[in-house]
Enzyme design. Structure first.
Site, short mmCIF file in Angstrom:
data_model
loop_
_atom_site.label_atom_id
_atom_site.label_comp_id
_atom_site.label_asym_id
_atom_site.label_seq_id
_atom_site.Cartn_x
_atom_site.Cartn_y
_atom_site.Cartn_z
N ASP A 74 0.82 -1.21 0.00
CA ASP A 74 0.00 0.00 0.00
C ASP A 74 0.86 1.26 0.00
OD1 ASP A 74 -2.18 -1.61 -0.01
OD2 ASP A 74 -2.91 -1.07 1.97
N ARG A 79 2.99 6.28 -2.95
CA ARG A 79 4.04 6.96 -3.70
C ARG A 79 3.66 7.07 -5.18
NH1 ARG A 79 7.10 4.39 0.30
NH2 ARG A 79 7.26 2.42 -0.82
N ASP A 178 -0.20 12.87 21.94
CA ASP A 178 1.03 12.66 21.18
C ASP A 178 0.90 13.19 19.76
OD1 ASP A 178 2.15 11.44 23.35
OD2 ASP A 178 2.12 9.41 22.53
N TYR A 191 -3.33 4.12 9.78
CA TYR A 191 -2.90 4.71 11.04
C TYR A 191 -4.11 5.06 11.92
CZ TYR A 191 0.26 7.60 13.95
OH TYR A 191 1.01 8.14 14.97
N SER A 192 -5.14 5.61 11.30
CA SER A 192 -6.33 5.99 12.05
C SER A 192 -6.97 4.80 12.74
CB SER A 192 -7.34 6.66 11.10
OG SER A 192 -8.57 6.92 11.75
N LEU A 193 -7.04 3.67 12.05
CA LEU A 193 -7.63 2.46 12.62
C LEU A 193 -6.86 2.01 13.86
CD1 LEU A 193 -9.71 0.14 12.37
CD2 LEU A 193 -8.05 -1.05 10.92
N SER A 194 -5.54 2.09 13.81
CA SER A 194 -4.73 1.66 14.95
C SER A 194 -4.88 2.58 16.15
CB SER A 194 -3.24 1.58 14.54
OG SER A 194 -2.71 2.87 14.33
N ALA A 213 -3.06 8.80 21.28
CA ALA A 213 -2.78 8.69 22.71
C ALA A 213 -3.12 9.98 23.47
CB ALA A 213 -1.31 8.32 22.94
#
Length: 293
Positions: A74, A79, A178, A191-194, A213
């Site tokens: 992905d 890129r 953070d 990233y949002s899901l995590s 966080a």
């Protein structure tokens, strides 16, 4: 048919995939134009020997191209989007990575899917992007858009940063955290899901604001309309913080004002009928699998 090819090389994992793609297209007399650095690696690794035309930037890709093939994961597709930009050239991802929400074509069935591409029996989904402007302006921000997300993060410290957030000029909240993620539907599985954000289907006209966080534990991800202009003002103990547009990271001085909004153009992604978004969710997130049954 004219095809642009961009990719990453992961040694033995990628070599058979690359060979299969080149063999298929050469057999079908498809014109291939290869990203210059990728082609250099293919020559060095002796995967191919034939001479091909190359491209080096988005200005080399125009409406004469039918499709861009992205070989990798992905991240490679993100890129590839910086080459396609507003040209409208559709991107097809061939998965040589691991998870692969965007790179749908698997190495086991490359020939079958490339035949679908040749016959143009695929669908197109429009993926929205985010643009970012800074005040004062930054000279190093040469690519100011992101397909997955724009995120702000603390830099060189364990101390949290404060992110004053405004939606269409109206104050929303000050996140003490953070960092903060502004995600597109495409980025909702990343990233949002995590960070606890929801999954959005690609056609949803929305954005996600997800704190990273947060110290104030009642701060939760928020879904907003995608025509909202988001303004961020970041402060903290350090003089700078980090801003990431997908994988491109820059350091920005405190109190710089960031304006984030949807771009006026989108990225066209090739969708193979057999590899739908919901099928990908089930396979990648193991939905419905229970070892107790």
């Amino acid at each position: 048919m004219k095809v642009a090819i961009f990719g990453q090389y992961y040694q033995n994992d990628t070599r058979p995939i690359i060979k299969d793609i080149f063999v298929f297209f050469n057999k079908n007399n498809v014109e291939m134009v290869i990203e210059e650095n990728f082609l250099k690696i293919l020559y060095e690794e002796k995967i191919i020997e034939k001479t091909y035309k190359t491209f080096t930037s988005h200005t080399d890709l125009d409406s004469s191209f039918d499709i861009l093939i992205s070989i990798g994961g992905d991240g490679t597709i993100l890129r590839a989007a910086t080459y396609v930009r507003d040209s409208g050239i559709p991107i097809l991802g061939v998965n040589a990575g691991r998870l692969g929400f965007l790179a749908k074509v698997q190495k086991e069935n490359i020939a079958a899917f490339l035949q679908i591409v040749m016959e143009k029996k695929y669908c197109i989904t429009e993926r929205s992007l985010l643009s970012m402007e800074c005040s004062p302006a930054l000279s190093q921000l040469d690519i100011n858009f992101a397909m997955n997300e724009v995120s702000v993060n603390r830099k060189d410290t364990t101390s949290m940063i404060t992110i004053d957030t405004f939606l269409n000029g109206e104050y929303l909240s000050s996140y003490w955290a953070d960092g903060l993620i502004i995600s597109t539907p495409t980025g909702s599985t990343g990233y949002s899901l995590s960070c606890g954000g929801p999954i959005l289907t690609p056609d949803v006209k929305a954005l996600i604001i997800a704190p990273i966080a947060p110290h104030n534990l009642n701060a939760r991800p928020l879904v907003i309309p995608d025509d909202t202009e988001i303004t961020l003002k970041v402060s903290g103990r350090e003089e700078q913080y980090l801003v990431a547009l997908d994988s491109r990271i820059i350091a920005i001085n405190n109190n710089t004002e960031l304006k984030i909004k949807k771009t006026p153009f989108h990225i066209n992604m090739v969708e193979i009928p057999e590899e739908t978004f919901f099928k990908t969710l089930r396979n990648k997130l193991l939905w419905g699998e229970d070892k107790r049954n």
